[in-house]
Design an enzyme around this catalytic site. Structure first.
Site, PDB file in Angstrom:
ATOM      1  N   GLY A  14     -15.945  -5.407  -5.321  1.00 18.03           N
ATOM      2  CA  GLY A  14     -16.263  -6.588  -4.513  1.00 18.03           C
ATOM      3  C   GLY A  14     -15.315  -7.757  -4.674  1.00 18.03           C
ATOM      4  N   SER A  15     -14.044  -7.481  -5.011  1.00 15.16           N
ATOM      5  CA  SER A  15     -13.128  -8.620  -5.155  1.00 15.16           C
ATOM      6  C   SER A  15     -12.841  -9.256  -3.786  1.00 15.16           C
ATOM      7  CB  SER A  15     -11.838  -8.214  -5.864  1.00 15.16           C
ATOM      8  OG  SER A  15     -11.064  -7.362  -5.059  1.00 15.16           O
ATOM      9  N   ASN A  16     -12.809  -8.456  -2.735  1.00 16.54           N
ATOM     10  CA  ASN A  16     -12.611  -9.037  -1.394  1.00 16.54           C
ATOM     11  C   ASN A  16     -13.839  -9.810  -0.940  1.00 16.54           C
ATOM     12  OD1 ASN A  16      -9.935  -8.282  -0.016  1.00 16.54           O
ATOM     13  ND2 ASN A  16     -10.535  -6.433  -1.127  1.00 16.54           N
ATOM     14  N   LYS A  64     -25.894  10.815   9.146  1.00 18.70           N
ATOM     15  CA  LYS A  64     -25.237   9.496   9.260  1.00 18.70           C
ATOM     16  C   LYS A  64     -25.936   8.659  10.338  1.00 18.70           C
ATOM     17  CE  LYS A  64     -20.636   9.498   9.260  1.00 18.70           C
ATOM     18  NZ  LYS A  64     -19.987   8.743   8.201  1.00 18.70           N
ATOM     19  N   MET A  89     -16.481   2.895   1.470  1.00 22.01           N
ATOM     20  CA  MET A  89     -15.722   4.140   1.550  1.00 22.01           C
ATOM     21  C   MET A  89     -16.446   5.209   2.385  1.00 22.01           C
ATOM     22  SD  MET A  89     -13.136   2.977   0.144  1.00 22.01           S
ATOM     23  CE  MET A  89     -11.850   3.854  -0.723  1.00 22.01           C
ATOM     24  N   ARG A  90     -16.990   4.780   3.519  1.00 17.91           N
ATOM     25  CA  ARG A  90     -17.617   5.731   4.442  1.00 17.91           C
ATOM     26  C   ARG A  90     -17.021   5.548   5.823  1.00 17.91           C
ATOM     27  NH1 ARG A  90     -21.968   8.461   2.934  1.00 17.91           N
ATOM     28  NH2 ARG A  90     -22.518   7.938   0.808  1.00 17.91           N
ATOM     29  N   ASN A 106     -11.737  -3.726   9.185  1.00 14.85           N
ATOM     30  CA  ASN A 106     -11.570  -3.141   7.850  1.00 14.85           C
ATOM     31  C   ASN A 106     -10.287  -3.660   7.210  1.00 14.85           C
ATOM     32  OD1 ASN A 106     -12.000  -1.261   5.665  1.00 14.85           O
ATOM     33  ND2 ASN A 106     -10.477   0.100   6.596  1.00 14.85           N
ATOM     34  N   HIS A 108      -7.350  -2.409   4.379  1.00 11.18           N
ATOM     35  CA  HIS A 108      -6.883  -1.200   3.684  1.00 11.18           C
ATOM     36  C   HIS A 108      -5.598  -1.533   2.918  1.00 11.18           C
ATOM     37  CE1 HIS A 108      -6.475   3.072   2.928  1.00 11.18           C
ATOM     38  NE2 HIS A 108      -5.192   2.941   3.211  1.00 11.18           N
TER      39      HIS A 108
END
Ligand code: GAR
Length: 188
Positions: A14-16, A64, A89-90, A106, A108
């Site tokens: 959770g750093s972002n 899902k 990560m899904r 997102n 990345h």
């Protein structure tokens, strides 16, 4: 005037998420953290900032579509307008993508399309390339695919270890993501 509400989806440290919470001028209110890993460190951070969490275990759902339906209901009930993925990560399925079309972003840790998927920093380091970086992009049904919004290059130095490279990439992420979020919300 009340701010636009957003949800962060995260499964890791959770750093972002923290960088968004610490960003004084963030143009949205992070009103919910969605997490698919009970016990993830990001949940402690949400508690620290008083952000409500929605934690689910994908294994408890038949598919899902079933868990995304539950998430979607929760988001709509809370009047969440945007979704920001930060180490979730899904792969998003059609249920979520249709519900929030053009409003799921997102981050990345590579210069996409290079090094998608897991351990992008390790992949770049092992490949021996001279530079990698960070990408912020809209998502689609692929793994780290979808229209690119912003990219920033990070050089890989001769003296770098994977750990030192990771630190510099994360520093870029923490500055770039809040900045891009603000730009996107200003345009809407
Ligand atoms: C971040 O580096 C993010 O770019 C990456 O996961 C990390 C989460 O770190 N995301 C991906 O690799 C997506 N494919 P954080 O939990 O400390 O924010």
């Amino acid at each position: 005037m009340s701010k636009i509400k957003a949800a962060v989806f995260a499964s890791g440290t959770g750093s972002n998420f923290e960088a968004m919470m610490e960003s004084v001028y963030l143009a949205c209110d992070i009103a919910l953290l969605v997490c698919d890993k009970p016990g993830a460190i990001v949940l402690e951070k949400a508690e620290k900032y008083g952000v409500p969490t929605f934690v689910f275990d994908a294994k408890q759902f038949p598919s899902k579509a079933d868990y995304e339906k539950v998430i979607l209901e929760k988001l709509e009930k809370m009047k969440i307008s945007w979704i920001f993925l930060a180490g979730y990560m899904r792969i998003a399925g059609p249920t979520l993508l249709r519900g929030y079309e053009g409003r799921i972003v997102n981050i990345h840790p590579s210069l996409l399309p290079a090094f998608p998927g897991m351990d992008a920093i390790g992949q770049a380091f092992q490949a021996g390339v001279e530079a990698t970086g960070v990408t912020v992009h809209y998502i689609d049904e692929g793994i780290d695919t979808g229209p690119i919004i912003a990219q920033e290059t990070v050089a890989i130095l001769k003296e770098d270890t994977e750990e030192s490279l990771k630190k510099r990439i994360q520093k870029v992420e923490h500055e770039l993501y809040p900045k891009v979020i603000n730009q996107l919300l200003e345009q809407k």
